[in-house]
Enzyme design. Structure first.
Site, PDB file in Angstrom:
ATOM      1  N   ASP A  82       0.830  -1.205   0.000  1.00 25.63           N
ATOM      2  CA  ASP A  82       0.000   0.000   0.000  1.00 25.63           C
ATOM      3  C   ASP A  82       0.868   1.261   0.000  1.00 25.63           C
ATOM      4  O   ASP A  82       1.713   1.442   0.869  1.00 25.63           O
ATOM      5  CB  ASP A  82      -0.915  -0.016   1.223  1.00 25.63           C
ATOM      6  CG  ASP A  82      -2.123   0.899   1.053  1.00 25.63           C
ATOM      7  OD1 ASP A  82      -1.922   2.083   0.722  1.00 25.63           O
ATOM      8  OD2 ASP A  82      -3.256   0.430   1.244  1.00 25.63           O
ATOM      9  N   SER A  90      -7.208   4.219  -1.116  1.00 19.98           N
ATOM     10  CA  SER A  90      -6.988   2.774  -1.018  1.00 19.98           C
ATOM     11  C   SER A  90      -8.258   1.981  -1.275  1.00 19.98           C
ATOM     12  O   SER A  90      -8.192   0.850  -1.758  1.00 19.98           O
ATOM     13  CB  SER A  90      -6.452   2.412   0.367  1.00 19.98           C
ATOM     14  OG  SER A  90      -5.206   3.003   0.571  1.00 19.98           O
ATOM     15  N   ASP A 113      -9.433  -2.183   7.509  1.00 17.63           N
ATOM     16  CA  ASP A 113      -9.021  -1.057   6.678  1.00 17.63           C
ATOM     17  C   ASP A 113      -9.324  -1.371   5.205  1.00 17.63           C
ATOM     18  O   ASP A 113      -9.595  -2.515   4.840  1.00 17.63           O
ATOM     19  CB  ASP A 113      -7.521  -0.788   6.887  1.00 17.63           C
ATOM     20  CG  ASP A 113      -7.130   0.604   6.417  1.00 17.63           C
ATOM     21  OD1 ASP A 113      -7.834   1.568   6.748  1.00 17.63           O
ATOM     22  OD2 ASP A 113      -6.123   0.731   5.693  1.00 17.63           O
ATOM     23  N   THR A 141      -7.994  -1.907   2.158  1.00 17.75           N
ATOM     24  CA  THR A 141      -7.517  -2.971   1.265  1.00 17.75           C
ATOM     25  C   THR A 141      -8.082  -4.343   1.630  1.00 17.75           C
ATOM     26  O   THR A 141      -8.748  -4.970   0.798  1.00 17.75           O
ATOM     27  CB  THR A 141      -5.981  -2.993   1.198  1.00 17.75           C
ATOM     28  OG1 THR A 141      -5.509  -1.675   0.948  1.00 17.75           O
ATOM     29  CG2 THR A 141      -5.491  -3.931   0.116  1.00 17.75           C
ATOM     30  N   GLU A 146      -1.059  -7.924   2.583  1.00 21.27           N
ATOM     31  CA  GLU A 146      -0.801  -6.489   2.411  1.00 21.27           C
ATOM     32  C   GLU A 146       0.272  -5.960   3.359  1.00 21.27           C
ATOM     33  O   GLU A 146       0.173  -6.122   4.574  1.00 21.27           O
ATOM     34  CB  GLU A 146      -2.086  -5.678   2.634  1.00 21.27           C
ATOM     35  CG  GLU A 146      -1.858  -4.192   2.328  1.00 21.27           C
ATOM     36  CD  GLU A 146      -2.961  -3.266   2.846  1.00 21.27           C
ATOM     37  OE1 GLU A 146      -3.196  -2.242   2.199  1.00 21.27           O
ATOM     38  OE2 GLU A 146      -3.574  -3.569   3.884  1.00 21.27           O
ATOM     39  N   ASP A 190       2.376   2.810   3.194  1.00 22.58           N
ATOM     40  CA  ASP A 190       1.479   3.951   2.986  1.00 22.58           C
ATOM     41  C   ASP A 190       1.506   4.919   4.179  1.00 22.58           C
ATOM     42  O   ASP A 190       1.585   6.131   3.998  1.00 22.58           O
ATOM     43  CB  ASP A 190       0.062   3.412   2.769  1.00 22.58           C
ATOM     44  CG  ASP A 190      -0.998   4.499   2.726  1.00 22.58           C
ATOM     45  OD1 ASP A 190      -0.974   5.297   1.779  1.00 22.58           O
ATOM     46  OD2 ASP A 190      -1.838   4.544   3.641  1.00 22.58           O
ATOM     47  N   ASP A 214      -1.609  -0.090  -4.662  1.00 19.41           N
ATOM     48  CA  ASP A 214      -2.871   0.542  -5.040  1.00 19.41           C
ATOM     49  C   ASP A 214      -2.652   1.970  -5.541  1.00 19.41           C
ATOM     50  O   ASP A 214      -3.440   2.491  -6.328  1.00 19.41           O
ATOM     51  CB  ASP A 214      -3.857   0.520  -3.868  1.00 19.41           C
ATOM     52  CG  ASP A 214      -3.235   0.986  -2.555  1.00 19.41           C
ATOM     53  OD1 ASP A 214      -2.007   1.226  -2.506  1.00 19.41           O
ATOM     54  OD2 ASP A 214      -3.985   1.119  -1.569  1.00 19.41           O
ATOM     55  N   HIS A 215      -1.541   2.594  -5.097  1.00 16.74           N
ATOM     56  CA  HIS A 215      -1.210   3.986  -5.458  1.00 16.74           C
ATOM     57  C   HIS A 215       0.116   4.318  -4.796  1.00 16.74           C
ATOM     58  O   HIS A 215       0.618   3.524  -3.981  1.00 16.74           O
ATOM     59  CB  HIS A 215      -2.280   4.955  -4.939  1.00 16.74           C
ATOM     60  CG  HIS A 215      -2.499   4.786  -3.471  1.00 16.74           C
ATOM     61  ND1 HIS A 215      -1.648   5.325  -2.518  1.00 16.74           N
ATOM     62  CD2 HIS A 215      -3.426   4.071  -2.780  1.00 16.74           C
ATOM     63  CE1 HIS A 215      -2.062   4.971  -1.316  1.00 16.74           C
ATOM     64  NE2 HIS A 215      -3.130   4.195  -1.444  1.00 16.74           N
ATOM     65  N   HIS A 243      -1.918  11.092  -1.284  1.00 16.61           N
ATOM     66  CA  HIS A 243      -1.524  10.168  -2.355  1.00 16.61           C
ATOM     67  C   HIS A 243      -1.158  10.931  -3.625  1.00 16.61           C
ATOM     68  O   HIS A 243      -1.469  12.113  -3.751  1.00 16.61           O
ATOM     69  CB  HIS A 243      -2.686   9.221  -2.687  1.00 16.61           C
ATOM     70  CG  HIS A 243      -3.096   8.357  -1.541  1.00 16.61           C
ATOM     71  ND1 HIS A 243      -4.197   7.538  -1.588  1.00 16.61           N
ATOM     72  CD2 HIS A 243      -2.556   8.175  -0.311  1.00 16.61           C
ATOM     73  CE1 HIS A 243      -4.319   6.888  -0.441  1.00 16.61           C
ATOM     74  NE2 HIS A 243      -3.344   7.264   0.349  1.00 16.61           N
TER      75      HIS A 243
HETATM   76 ZN   LIG Z   1      -3.583   2.728  -0.166  1.00 11.44          ZN
END
Ligand SMILES: [Zn+2]
Ligand SMILES: *[C@@H]1O[C@H](CO)[C@@H](O)[C@H](O)[C@H]1NC(C)=O
Ligand SMILES: *[C@@H]1O[C@H](CO)[C@@H](O)[C@H](O)[C@H]1NC(C)=O
Length: 548
Positions: free
Chosen positions: A73, A121, A172, A174, A316, A321, A364-365, A475
């Site tokens: 993440d 996310s 969370d 994800t 994950e 992140d 994811d980013h 992000h």
């Molecule tokens: Zn994320």
């Protein structure tokens, strides 16, 4: 001499005239010929079987197969440059040394959501779980506020065993997108309920390891973050048959996956599992990502040993992140190193298991707009950054900031005697924690005056020393990397793809019917099930923002 004749020898006159000795030689020759023929048949059989296995790797998948999907993440390409150079520095490795991830680079993924060029996310993981774009904040719900079936739910229906591993709250965004459906990621009370089997599909997950215990405990209990007094751990155990543990001893009792009573729920932290940089000193309380990953893989391998279906697991590295949001580069390198270790552990599993297994990993980013060099205001550009500044850090800024809060709480007069507080911060947090010996008065004064912002202020100090830059506490839209072990179907993820292509790969590899799950969800789920207290058509998308 008829006894010397064998049916294999052509019965002609010439042969009969052969001397006895010559016939003996001929028998030896025949024996060798038979031996060679047998060997040939064996070699051919082995070759054909090998071809068969190879073709399982590339053309058609084996009937029984496992899929490991890893999510880093918030990890963008710069996180790899940062971590690779950091490791070379601290371990004295040559300039050509790379991470395991680097050796399995596969492609890149575009990440935008349906509501923004910059995804959160929730939308990012919905693209993986459902294979469809949605709005920021959506947990496996589409822009029309209808639920979409997930690859994990479809896998469970098809007979696969399933697992979720995370280093943050298992409610969370994800992990949530794989096993729940709510309109907004903040609806974690409902997410916890759906994850254990209270949703319309029943239970879709067999193994959950991570943090986020607070959403599973009733609000009457210490350490709860639920709005109601529902004990989800109790419902999980009594109604859905989960075994449950909330501590390291319980994790150790899993015996590396040999002794896991599925379905199993392991919640090892009230909220997040500490950053790896801090967790190293608390390993008697919290398991690491790689420990949880290897335990989960073995548990699922064992549980499917006699099945004609394998397993699907999402693992994950959630807190790369968080380090990005804080802009803490020292915390981040240790998160990425641990992710690299977990990735290596999955490759090792694949090498040793009898079942065809594919690993695909992506982010994811990106988070933070990380840059491995900065131009300090008022200075000329410097073509360098300094990993040694990160190597001197012995704790995350989050951990040091928590120490400051505790210090102030234990002695409120600390806030009035500012010089004393400043010396304490310099000695305990900056010098001993961050390893920074040259903090300026201005830097220290900022922390004294804004203790609630200490996490970010300390992170800015270490980033400056290392010459690491950040463009945001949120992000960014930069493309993220895809990594893979290779194997059946993974060629589709080569090059630059959309995040929904990753989602499509997951369902295609497992060969599961996600559309049937979508239909079932739409038939059975009510608006209330999706957590909608309000008319979502009028819900202002502008308030749907990423909280982490
Ligand atoms: Zn994320
Ligand atoms: C706890 O949950 C109950 C309902 O389940 C609610 O009535 C009560 O106000 C909650 N208490 C707190 C402190 O939030
Ligand atoms: C954690 O352990 C490392 C290595 O043993 C040590 O250098 C560091 O000071 C410890 N950090 C904390 C916060 O105790």
């Amino acid at each position: 001499m008829a006894s010397e004749q064998t049916p294999l020898i052509p019965n002609d006159a010439d042969d009969r005239k052969q001397p006895v000795r010559s016939r003996g030689i001929r028998e030896v020759g025949l024996f060798i010929w038979a031996l060679l023929a047998t060997a040939g048949v064996i070699v051919l059989a082995v070759y054909l079987q090998h071809e068969n296995q190879i073709s399982h790797g590339h053309d058609s998948p084996a009937p029984k197969r496992n899929l490991v999907f890893m999510v880093s993440d918030g990890m963008g390409p710069a996180s790899l440059s940062l971590t690779r150079s950091f490791r070379q520095h601290i371990e004295g490795l040559p300039v050509g040394d790379t991470l395991t991830l680097d050796k399995h680079f596969w492609g890149t993924s575009r990440t935008r959501s349906s509501s923004s060029l910059v995804t959160d996310s929730a939308a990012g993981a919905t693209a993986f779980a459902c294979g469809k774009k949605s709005y920021n904040g959506a947990i496996s719900v589409l822009p029309n506020y209808q639920p979409c079936g997930t690859v994990m739910e479809a896998a469970k229906k098809a007979g696969y065993m399933t697992g979720l591993v995370a280093t943050t709250l298992v409610t969370d965004a994800t992990p949530a997108t794989f096993a729940s459906h709510v309109l907004l990621r903040q609806m974690e009370d409902q997410i916890a309920m759906q994850e254990v089997g209270e949703g319309v599909l029943g239970r879709s997950v067999d193994l959950i390891l991570g943090g986020g215990r607070c959403s599973f405990l009733p609000n009457s209990t210490e350490g709860s973050c639920r709005g109601d007094d529902v004990d989800v751990t109790k419902i999980a155990q009594e109604k859905h048959g989960w075994s449950y543990t909330d501590n390291r001893a319980g994790f150790d009792a899993f015996k590396h996956g040999e002794k896991v009573d599925l379905p199993a729920l392991g919640l090892f932290a009230a909220t997040d599992i500490p950053f790896e940089l801090d967790r190293r000193n608390m390993s008697d309380t919290y398991p690491s990502l790689s420990e949880m990953a290897t335990t989960a893989l073995r548990a699922l391998e064992k549980a499917t040993a006699k099945s004609d279906k394998g397993f699907f697991i999402m693992i994950e590295a959630s807190r790369i992140d968080h380090a990005g949001h804080i802009n803490d580069p020292a915390a981040q390198v240790h998160e990425v190193l641990e992710y690299d270790k977990a990735f290596r552990a999955v490759l090792e599993f694949i090498k040793n298991t009898d079942t065809e297994t594919v690993l695909v990993a992506t982010s994811d980013h990106e988070t933070g707009g990380l840059a491995t060099a900065i131009q300090e205001p008022g200075h000329l550009p410097v073509y360098n950054w300094y990993p040694q500044a990160l190597a001197q850090s012995s704790a995350s800024c989050e951990y040091l900031s928590a120490r400051l809060s505790k210090h102030i709480a234990s002695d409120p007069s600390a806030l009035t005697s500012k010089d004393k507080l400043k010396s304490w911060i310099d000695a305990e947090l900056v010098k001993s924690g961050l390893g920074i010996k040259d903090a300026t008065d201005a830097e220290l004064d900022l922390v004294v005056e804004n203790p609630e912002a200490a996490t970010q202020l300390l992170a800015a100090m270490i980033s400056l020393r290392a010459h690491i830059g950040w463009s945001t506490h949120g992000h960014t839209a930069v493309d993220v990397n895809i990594y893979s072990s290779g194997g059946h179907g993974t060629d589709k993820l080569r090059g630059n793809v959309e995040n929904t292509d990753v989602g499509a790969f997951l369902r295609e590899y497992l060969d599961v019917d996600v559309e049937a799950v979508t239909k079932e969800l739409r038939d059975k789920m009510t608006t209330a099930d999706l957590g909608a207290p309000m008319d979502m058509d009028n819900y202002p998308l502008s308030v749907i923002t990423d909280t982490k």
